[in-house]
Design a protein around this motif. Structure first.
Motif, PDB file in Angstrom:
ATOM      1  N   HIS A   7      49.623  54.263  36.023  1.00 56.06           N
ATOM      2  CA  HIS A   7      50.727  54.531  36.940  1.00 56.06           C
ATOM      3  C   HIS A   7      51.710  53.367  36.968  1.00 56.06           C
ATOM      4  O   HIS A   7      52.935  53.558  36.928  1.00 56.06           O
ATOM      5  CB  HIS A   7      50.165  54.776  38.343  1.00 56.06           C
ATOM      6  CG  HIS A   7      51.238  55.007  39.369  1.00 56.06           C
ATOM      7  ND1 HIS A   7      51.927  56.200  39.479  1.00 56.06           N
ATOM      8  CD2 HIS A   7      51.751  54.186  40.339  1.00 56.06           C
ATOM      9  CE1 HIS A   7      52.792  56.126  40.454  1.00 56.06           C
ATOM     10  NE2 HIS A   7      52.715  54.903  41.000  1.00 56.06           N
ATOM     11  N   ASN A   8      51.166  52.160  37.029  1.00 52.03           N
ATOM     12  CA  ASN A   8      52.029  50.974  37.034  1.00 52.03           C
ATOM     13  C   ASN A   8      52.817  50.846  35.731  1.00 52.03           C
ATOM     14  O   ASN A   8      53.987  50.436  35.736  1.00 52.03           O
ATOM     15  CB  ASN A   8      51.194  49.712  37.245  1.00 52.03           C
ATOM     16  CG  ASN A   8      50.676  49.595  38.668  1.00 52.03           C
ATOM     17  OD1 ASN A   8      51.324  50.058  39.600  1.00 52.03           O
ATOM     18  ND2 ASN A   8      49.511  48.980  38.825  1.00 52.03           N
ATOM     19  N   LEU A   9      52.178  51.204  34.616  1.00 50.99           N
ATOM     20  CA  LEU A   9      52.865  51.140  33.331  1.00 50.99           C
ATOM     21  C   LEU A   9      54.015  52.128  33.274  1.00 50.99           C
ATOM     22  O   LEU A   9      55.100  51.810  32.776  1.00 50.99           O
ATOM     23  CB  LEU A   9      51.870  51.400  32.193  1.00 50.99           C
ATOM     24  CG  LEU A   9      52.443  51.339  30.767  1.00 50.99           C
ATOM     25  CD1 LEU A   9      53.023  49.945  30.481  1.00 50.99           C
ATOM     26  CD2 LEU A   9      51.371  51.695  29.740  1.00 50.99           C
ATOM     27  N   ARG A  10      53.801  53.353  33.820  1.00 51.52           N
ATOM     28  CA  ARG A  10      54.872  54.354  33.836  1.00 51.52           C
ATOM     29  C   ARG A  10      56.034  53.878  34.699  1.00 51.52           C
ATOM     30  O   ARG A  10      57.206  54.069  34.344  1.00 51.52           O
ATOM     31  CB  ARG A  10      54.335  55.695  34.329  1.00 51.52           C
ATOM     32  CG  ARG A  10      53.482  56.445  33.309  1.00 51.52           C
ATOM     33  CD  ARG A  10      53.244  57.889  33.739  1.00 51.52           C
ATOM     34  NE  ARG A  10      52.479  57.951  34.988  1.00 51.52           N
ATOM     35  CZ  ARG A  10      51.154  57.959  35.049  1.00 51.52           C
ATOM     36  NH1 ARG A  10      50.435  57.895  33.924  1.00 51.52           N
ATOM     37  NH2 ARG A  10      50.536  58.044  36.222  1.00 51.52           N
ATOM     38  N   ILE A 356      56.408  40.973  44.433  1.00 51.51           N
ATOM     39  CA  ILE A 356      57.720  41.296  43.861  1.00 51.51           C
ATOM     40  C   ILE A 356      57.982  40.454  42.621  1.00 51.51           C
ATOM     41  O   ILE A 356      58.438  40.965  41.592  1.00 51.51           O
ATOM     42  CB  ILE A 356      58.823  41.078  44.913  1.00 51.51           C
ATOM     43  CG1 ILE A 356      58.620  42.049  46.076  1.00 51.51           C
ATOM     44  CG2 ILE A 356      60.203  41.262  44.293  1.00 51.51           C
ATOM     45  CD1 ILE A 356      59.556  41.801  47.242  1.00 51.51           C
ATOM     46  N   ILE A 357      57.690  39.143  42.710  1.00 52.12           N
ATOM     47  CA  ILE A 357      57.884  38.278  41.535  1.00 52.12           C
ATOM     48  C   ILE A 357      56.992  38.733  40.387  1.00 52.12           C
ATOM     49  O   ILE A 357      57.403  38.740  39.226  1.00 52.12           O
ATOM     50  CB  ILE A 357      57.598  36.801  41.902  1.00 52.12           C
ATOM     51  CG1 ILE A 357      58.681  36.268  42.844  1.00 52.12           C
ATOM     52  CG2 ILE A 357      57.534  35.936  40.642  1.00 52.12           C
ATOM     53  CD1 ILE A 357      58.449  34.829  43.302  1.00 52.12           C
ATOM     54  N   GLY A 358      55.773  39.147  40.717  1.00 52.28           N
ATOM     55  CA  GLY A 358      54.862  39.618  39.673  1.00 52.28           C
ATOM     56  C   GLY A 358      55.397  40.841  38.960  1.00 52.28           C
ATOM     57  O   GLY A 358      55.307  40.962  37.734  1.00 52.28           O
ATOM     58  N   ALA A 362      56.529  41.036  35.136  1.00 50.59           N
ATOM     59  CA  ALA A 362      55.946  42.011  34.214  1.00 50.59           C
ATOM     60  C   ALA A 362      57.032  42.769  33.457  1.00 50.59           C
ATOM     61  O   ALA A 362      56.903  43.027  32.250  1.00 50.59           O
ATOM     62  CB  ALA A 362      55.047  42.985  34.978  1.00 50.59           C
ATOM     63  N   GLU A 363      58.120  43.150  34.179  1.00 55.39           N
ATOM     64  CA  GLU A 363      59.227  43.836  33.515  1.00 55.39           C
ATOM     65  C   GLU A 363      59.846  42.949  32.438  1.00 55.39           C
ATOM     66  O   GLU A 363      60.108  43.391  31.312  1.00 55.39           O
ATOM     67  CB  GLU A 363      60.283  44.234  34.549  1.00 55.39           C
ATOM     68  CG  GLU A 363      59.830  45.295  35.527  1.00 55.39           C
ATOM     69  CD  GLU A 363      60.882  45.553  36.597  1.00 55.39           C
ATOM     70  OE1 GLU A 363      62.005  45.022  36.473  1.00 55.39           O
ATOM     71  OE2 GLU A 363      60.581  46.289  37.567  1.00 55.39           O
ATOM     72  N   SER A 364      60.069  41.688  32.814  1.00 54.59           N
ATOM     73  CA  SER A 364      60.665  40.762  31.846  1.00 54.59           C
ATOM     74  C   SER A 364      59.711  40.486  30.691  1.00 54.59           C
ATOM     75  O   SER A 364      60.128  40.374  29.542  1.00 54.59           O
ATOM     76  CB  SER A 364      61.043  39.460  32.546  1.00 54.59           C
ATOM     77  OG  SER A 364      61.580  38.537  31.628  1.00 54.59           O
ATOM     78  N   LEU A 365      58.415  40.395  31.004  1.00 51.64           N
ATOM     79  CA  LEU A 365      57.434  40.137  29.949  1.00 51.64           C
ATOM     80  C   LEU A 365      57.404  41.277  28.943  1.00 51.64           C
ATOM     81  O   LEU A 365      57.245  41.059  27.737  1.00 51.64           O
ATOM     82  CB  LEU A 365      56.050  39.933  30.563  1.00 51.64           C
ATOM     83  CG  LEU A 365      54.910  39.641  29.565  1.00 51.64           C
ATOM     84  CD1 LEU A 365      55.199  38.362  28.797  1.00 51.64           C
ATOM     85  CD2 LEU A 365      53.584  39.541  30.304  1.00 51.64           C
ATOM     86  N   ASN A 425      59.512  33.720  28.597  1.00 53.63           N
ATOM     87  CA  ASN A 425      59.622  34.612  29.736  1.00 53.63           C
ATOM     88  C   ASN A 425      59.586  33.828  31.043  1.00 53.63           C
ATOM     89  O   ASN A 425      60.372  34.083  31.963  1.00 53.63           O
ATOM     90  CB  ASN A 425      58.483  35.626  29.699  1.00 53.63           C
ATOM     91  CG  ASN A 425      58.573  36.641  30.820  1.00 53.63           C
ATOM     92  OD1 ASN A 425      59.529  37.390  30.909  1.00 53.63           O
ATOM     93  ND2 ASN A 425      57.568  36.656  31.684  1.00 53.63           N
ATOM     94  N   ALA A 426      58.688  32.860  31.129  1.00 53.35           N
ATOM     95  CA  ALA A 426      58.585  32.057  32.351  1.00 53.35           C
ATOM     96  C   ALA A 426      59.869  31.277  32.597  1.00 53.35           C
ATOM     97  O   ALA A 426      60.352  31.184  33.729  1.00 53.35           O
ATOM     98  CB  ALA A 426      57.391  31.120  32.254  1.00 53.35           C
ATOM     99  N   LEU A 427      60.437  30.711  31.520  1.00 59.46           N
ATOM    100  CA  LEU A 427      61.659  29.921  31.670  1.00 59.46           C
ATOM    101  C   LEU A 427      62.838  30.772  32.124  1.00 59.46           C
ATOM    102  O   LEU A 427      63.688  30.321  32.890  1.00 59.46           O
ATOM    103  CB  LEU A 427      62.003  29.240  30.344  1.00 59.46           C
ATOM    104  CG  LEU A 427      61.090  28.085  29.908  1.00 59.46           C
ATOM    105  CD1 LEU A 427      61.450  27.647  28.494  1.00 59.46           C
ATOM    106  CD2 LEU A 427      61.184  26.911  30.861  1.00 59.46           C
ATOM    107  N   SER A 428      62.894  32.008  31.645  1.00 60.74           N
ATOM    108  CA  SER A 428      64.089  32.822  31.872  1.00 60.74           C
ATOM    109  C   SER A 428      64.054  33.660  33.138  1.00 60.74           C
ATOM    110  O   SER A 428      65.109  34.035  33.654  1.00 60.74           O
ATOM    111  CB  SER A 428      64.328  33.749  30.667  1.00 60.74           C
ATOM    112  OG  SER A 428      63.233  34.622  30.499  1.00 60.74           O
ATOM    113  N   VAL A 429      62.867  33.962  33.688  1.00 66.21           N
ATOM    114  CA  VAL A 429      62.822  34.922  34.788  1.00 66.21           C
ATOM    115  C   VAL A 429      62.327  34.340  36.106  1.00 66.21           C
ATOM    116  O   VAL A 429      62.691  34.827  37.180  1.00 66.21           O
ATOM    117  CB  VAL A 429      61.941  36.142  34.404  1.00 66.21           C
ATOM    118  CG1 VAL A 429      60.459  35.784  34.447  1.00 66.21           C
ATOM    119  CG2 VAL A 429      62.225  37.328  35.326  1.00 66.21           C
TER     120      VAL A 429
END
Length: 449
Positions: A7-10, A356-358, A362-365, A425-429
């Motif tokens: 569900h989270n992936l969708r 929310i940050i997670g 995840a979206e950015s990752l 990803n960590a640096l940019s988001v």
């Protein structure tokens, strides 16, 4: 409320689909960045990792040239290989070395079948008897030359009587030249690897017999690479300049030393220098200076400089990661502004800042990983297409370069891609996400009024 992974992936994929332009820009930007990062990583990894046939790179020293001159500084020979006298004086029973081998450098030659007018240009390397034990070649047919075949090279040539050639053939009809050739050359001359073993061909117009065929060696392996490997004895060093002119101090020995586990390069260098000083005190016509002994990394990068290759590549990677990450971070921050309402509503329904940050991470990752995979594929294309100028150093002249799947598709490289994606990803988001979630709900919903 807890949701399943599916569900989270969708939800994640649906969120990315709603912001297609942002997703596409992030994927392409990440792909280009990862491509350049991975080219740097691949170049360093290919040139320093313990990879067959050079599986001992991390514990070897290379003697690549020693200076020779008269005691008054005249008649300088420059940096050349060692002759038999200096070779044995320097390296016999050398403490800290558990095995050594040597070669005579790489030179061009011409080969052909006896009854054929087709000529093939090849690179030939004269090697020691234990060369194929020191390095790990993959023999597809045949075997290395035996000690008897290696020793036969000493009788293959004799001094010439004319001034134009230093050696000539013995003509008693006995074959004394035995070589190992590459898979590629075996196919060009004989049509296959098995067909080549035991056959004879002309190498620089001299007849040689093939005793073994090895899998092609990429030319990024500066020391192990060649098309033809012949016994070092065929050089006939004892009767050739510069060995005859310098009393055996200078010649064609380029030595590769494998250090024991408890020895350091500096200790071995110090002992070789001590032995050189002892040799120079014997009152010979010539003396030696600066026996260059390089670790594999020193030998490969900045050979005669004081620059630390690992530090240079590390700083380059930081620049390649940080600078694009700053640019994409600005894009992420701008995209966050359009989602402040969404973030405020989630906070109003009880979502924590970490949740929310997670989710944003995840979206950015996800986009970063897609860009990383695309960037890795692009980096493979770049190193294959630009291999000649990326790897064409160290005395090997290249017209092309072969990078097999065993070099490009290695677990360490995939892990490096993953690590680089996580850092990028960590640096940019993280900073834009942290700023977004720490806005007050009322400020966000009222638009700052």
């Amino acid at each position: 409320m807890k949701y399943s992974f599916g569900h989270n992936l969708r939800l994640l994929l649906n969120q990315l689909n709603q912001h297609r332009f942002y997703t596409a820009v992030c994927v392409v930007g990440t792909a280009v960045t990862m491509a350049f990062v991975m080219v740097v990583v691949m170049v360093y990894d290919f040139r320093t990792a313990d990879v067959a046939p050079e599986t001992r790179r991390s514990r070897v020293l290379y003697n690549y040239g020693t200076q020779c001159m008269r005691p008054d500084g005249t008649n300088m020979w420059g940096y050349r290989g060692l002759g038999p006298t200096a070779f044995h004086a320097f390296f016999d029973d050398l403490p800290g070395v558990d095995e050594l081998t040597f070669h005579g450098g790489l030179r061009k030659a011409v080969c052909a079948l006896p009854a054929s007018s087709d000529r093939h240009s090849v690179l030939i390397r004269p090697v020691a008897a234990n060369w194929f034990e020191f390095f790990r070649y993959d023999f597809l047919a045949g075997r290395p030359f035996t000690q008897a075949e290696y020793d036969a090279g000493r009788a293959a040539l004799e001094k010439a009587d004319d001034e134009w050639r230093s050696v000539r053939n013995r003509d008693d009809g006995v074959v004394r030249r035995f070589v190992v050739i590459s898979e590629k050359l075996a196919g060009e001359l004989f049509g296959g690897t098995a067909e080549a073993v035991g056959k004879q061909f002309l190498l620089d117009f001299q007849e040689v017999r093939v005793v073994g065929v090895v899998r092609n060696v990429s030319s990024i392996f500066q020391t192990a690479y060649a098309d033809v490997w012949e016994p070092f004895t065929l050089i006939y060093e004892e009767n050739m300049d510069p060995s005859t002119s310098t009393g055996g101090l200078i010649g064609f020995h380029y030595t590769v030393l494998h250090l024991s586990s408890d020895a350091s390069p500096d200790e071995v260098r110090a002992e070789v220098n001590r032995r050189m000083e002892q040799l120079n005190k014997q009152g010979l016509e010539y003396i030696l200076q600066d026996p260059r002994l390089y670790t594999h990394t020193e030998y490969t990068f900045f050979r005669d400089g004081s620059i630390h290759a690992g530090l240079v590549y590390g700083l380059l990677l930081v620049i390649l990661l940080v600078v694009p990450a700053v640019g994409i971070s600005g894009l992420v921050h701008a995209q966050m502004q359009s989602r402040l309402g969404e973030i405020a509503i989630r906070k109003a329904y009880g979502a924590s800042n970490a949740d929310i940050i997670g989710r944003l991470f995840a979206e950015s990752l996800c986009t970063t990983l897609m860009g990383g995979v695309l960037g890795y594929a692009l980096s493979c294309v770049l190193v294959v297409a630009g291999g000649t100028w990326l790897f064409g150093t160290g005395g090997v002249e290249l017209e092309g370069i072969v990078l097999g799947s065993d070099l490009l598709l290695r677990p360490t490289l995939f892990l490096t891609v993953l690590a680089a994606c996580l850092v990028f990803n960590a640096l940019s988001v993280l900073l834009p996400a942290w700023i977004a979630v720490h806005r007050s709900i009322s400020y966000t919903l009222t638009g700052g009024e």
